[in-house]
Design a protein around this motif. Structure first.
Motif, PDB file in Angstrom:
ATOM      1  N   THR A  96       0.829  -1.205   0.000  1.00  0.00           N
ATOM      2  CA  THR A  96       0.000   0.000   0.000  1.00  0.00           C
ATOM      3  C   THR A  96       0.862   1.254   0.000  1.00  0.00           C
ATOM      4  N   SER A 101      -3.930   2.987   4.594  1.00  0.00           N
ATOM      5  CA  SER A 101      -4.443   2.004   3.633  1.00  0.00           C
ATOM      6  C   SER A 101      -4.078   0.592   4.061  1.00  0.00           C
ATOM      7  N   THR A 104      -6.456  -0.566   6.761  1.00  0.00           N
ATOM      8  CA  THR A 104      -7.867  -0.691   6.372  1.00  0.00           C
ATOM      9  C   THR A 104      -8.096  -1.711   5.261  1.00  0.00           C
TER      10      THR A 104
END
Length: 715
Positions: A96, A101, A104
């Motif tokens: 990511t 990010s 999540t």
């Protein structure tokens, strides 16, 4: 999981896979991210490696190495087959762009997606042809390239049998086989592992005939090997060392067996080694009862999956958390400094400047004539742009007034008469950035208007030859000296050798930054090679046919109508020193380096036309770095800046065809005459006649002539 004794009739329990990541993997991922991927966070195919357990106390890990990642050219790194210590299995990496990010990511969906691939490989038969796909894995990560910290989490997707497999028997292989069978199985396993075609095939089956002779076969041969009174065991490379638990790869192996061959009772061998040979004593043989779960015959059905690695954080009350590793402390400080220095430049290529050519910048050789206020700033700006080869030439010493304005010096450099600037500047550059290839040259530049006594001529000639060789061996020359006449000889040599030349000069509250045009005998053809185009043209390839000088950009001396002379004689202290407003030098130095970068990235390089801010043929919309001016003049009194274009002069005392031709004919004899005779250059170039014509020209004003306002032209 912990070693737990499994009883008959209990649910079969598996020891989870464990991961290990070599530092080389993170270094290569960092390079791939900076140099190729940028903000692209698409999944990346990677390769992991494992081998059968070879130690009674330690399990083998799934390992990621530098070659686990694809190369920066986009090709998957080649993995040598037949390596008994590296059984390759496919994986996928989700790296990511932000830590948010990473946290999540929908881990459940990602795991299910990889499990679906395994399920499809089982039904399509791919898992039988290439059994390594049964151990497919998943890695999510975030690379903090400023702190050299990496957050990551592995998953080893396993299809869930529902109902789960029931254990019937599990014991050491030496207790399950007869002595003849054990000897034959051991020999067959060693032969399988020693063959380059099968050493890294992790799943297989063992066929033991009634005579206790064992043969190891590929899974694709299962259907043809059904025979009376033959013992058939499914074998796999077991990374686990525990005496009461098979390793994680068995889970998907049982799913394959159950789905493809409808077996309800399975005998399996957990193959382990000791010192590179089959270890029947630590290997396990077990029997499990499996029932075909409901829905498994439907290809549209996707079983549930488990498999995220159990990383339990001490500070998270036992909750599963990702791992984090920092490489900053383990890295060589010089390498860490180099990576950090290049970070900003590589990030430019992600969005703002994809065409930035860092290879040209890192290989560029820059010669800085002058290591004073301008030289110090230019050197630091060059390093910030990724230039790693810098030579500084100066013959002065660091004085007490220097450190405040000249950023490479400190008070210690001023003591005991002052350190030589060229030496102190190089030492400072290497303290700032240890891997810079900096060289200091202590030398005075011969100058017109500073006559040379006959006994010193040899020394001056040596200095001229040294300067010629230095300019010839560098790609770019910066003229940063504090007198006008000290720029003459370098300007001439650069015009002769066709070098990229940048001048920066300071007044009290004004500055000039300019690039010199190509030499008078250079070729104006477009160069095809971008790297060659960006750098100076080799003298041997010059087109001596000449070209229209009106189209050639001028040098620092092209607007002068007198030859350079001694500018320091009969001057007061404030006129001898470079008295400027302190903010001028950083601005002029920055513009000088930015001008160079613009030249290097322009398709025509040194031959690029000069552009002004309001130019109709401005390349600002085409060139990624904007327009490429010829001259930039700034004024602090007005807080203004303007771009100008000035073409070369046929009467220039430094770069005109007349002067360069004379230098090529007479060499050092010409240089000495120009130094010792102030009017020689003016006579040679026609400036003397031009001045005579100007003084003899008279304007006749007719005071009685009436001129109407309408006849006036507004200028």
């Amino acid at each position: 999981m912990a070693d737990t004794e499994q009883r008959e009739g209990s649910i079969l329990q598996f020891a989870p896979f464990q991961s290990a990541v070599d530092e080389g993997f993170w270094h290569k991922l960092s390079s791939l991210k900076l140099n190729k991927l940028g903000i692209d966070d698409s999944p990346i195919p990677i390769t992991g490696f494992y081998a059968p357990c070879s130690h009674s106390k330690v399990s083998n890990h799934l390992t990621l190495l530098a070659e686990s990642l694809p190369s920066e050219s986009g090709e998957q790194s080649s993995t040598a087959h037949g390596n008994r210590n590296r059984c390759a299995i496919p994986g996928i990496l989700y790296n990511t762009n932000t830590i948010e990010s990473f946290h999540t990511l929908d881990r459940t969906s990602l795991l299910k997606e990889e499990a679906k691939k395994i399920w499809e490989d089982i039904h399509s038969g791919k898992a039988i042809e290439d059994s390594s796909v049964l151990s497919r894995f998943l890695l999510i990560s975030f690379a903090d390239l400023k702190k050299w910290t990496f957050h990551y989490w592995f998953a080893f997707p396993a299809l869930v049998l529902d109902p789960p497999a029931t254990l019937v028997d599990l014991r050491p292989a030496s207790q399950w086989f007869s002595s003849e069978e054990a000897e034959s199985v051991s020999a067959a396993c060693n032969a399988w592992r020693n063959s380059s075609s099968t050493a890294d095939v992790p799943f297989f089956f063992i066929d033991i005939d009634p005579n206790s002779h064992a043969t190891i076969r590929h899974l694709k041969d299962w259907v043809t090997c059904q025979g009376d009174n033959h013992k058939l065991l499914f074998g796999f490379y077991d990374p686990c060392h525990l005496p009461n638990n098979p390793g994680w790869p068995l889970r998907n192996f049982l799913a394959l067996i159950c789905s493809r061959w409808d077996l309800t009772s399975v005998q399996f061998l957990c193959y382990r080694e000791n010192r590179g040979f089959a270890d029947i004593g630590s290997s396990l043989v077990g029997e499990a009862v499996i029932a075909v779960p409901q829905g498994w015959k439907d290809r549209q059905f996707i079983p549930n999956a488990v498999g995220w690695e159990l990383n339990r954080g001490k500070l998270n009350r036992g909750k599963m958390v990702p791992r984090c590793i920092s490489l900053a402390k383990s890295m060589d400080p010089n390498r860490l400094a180099e990576s950090a220095a290049d970070l900003n430049l590589k990030l430019m290529r992600w969005r703002a400047l994809p065409s930035l050519n860092l290879d040209i910048l890192s290989g560029l050789k820059c010669l800085l004539l002058g290591a004073g206020t301008l030289g110090c700033q230019v050197a630091r700006m060059l390093m910030a742009w990724g230039v790693r080869k810098i030579t500084l030439l100066d013959n002065g010493r660091v004085s007490m007034s220097n450190p405040l304005r000249q950023s490479l010096y400190t008070l210690d450099d001023c003591l005991n008469g002052g350190e030589l600037k060229a030496t102190a500047a190089v030492r400072s550059l290497k303290r700032i950035f240890p891997t810079v290839e900096a060289v200091g040259i202590v030398m005075a530049i011969p100058m017109p208007g500073h006559p040379v006594p006959s006994q010193e001529e040899l020394g001056v000639l040596d200095a001229c030859k040294t300067l010629h060789d230095l300019i010839d061996s560098h790609d770019v020359v910066f003229l940063l000296t504090d007198t006008r006449e000290s720029r003459w000889l370098p300007s001439l040599l650069c015009a002769n050798l066709d070098k990229i030349t940048i001048t920066a000069a300071l007044g009290f509250d004004s500055f000039l930054v300019m690039r010199h045009g190509a030499g008078p005998f250079s070729s104006n053809e477009d160069l095809k090679d971008e790297a060659v185009n960006a750098l100076s043209t080799d003298l041997g390839n010059l087109d001596l046919g000449g070209r229209d000088e009106r189209q050639r950009l001028g040098c620092y001396f092209c607007n002068d109508v007198v030859a350079p002379v001694d500018s320091t004689a009969n001057r007061t202290l404030d006129q001898q020193c470079t008295v400027t407003r302190p903010g001028l030098a950083p601005i002029a130095s920055a513009l000088a380096v930015e001008l160079l970068v613009g030249i290097l990235h322009h398709p025509r390089g040194i031959f690029a036309e000069g552009e002004a801010t309001s130019s109709s043929n401005s390349g600002s919309s085409e060139m990624p770095l904007g327009i490429l001016p010829h001259q930039i003049r700034g004024s602090f009194s007005q807080f203004s800046q303007m771009t100008l274009v000035g073409h070369s002069s046929n009467s220039c005392t430094a770069c005109s065809g007349t002067v360069v031709s004379e230098y090529r004919k007479r060499g050092m004899e010409f240089i000495l005459q120009a130094i010792n005779h102030p009017t020689y250059l003016e006579d040679l170039t026609g400036l003397t006649e031009l001045m005579k014509s100007a003084f003899s020209f008279k304007l006749d004003w007719d005071a009685d002539t009436d001129v109407d306002d309408d006849d006036c032209v507004e200028i």
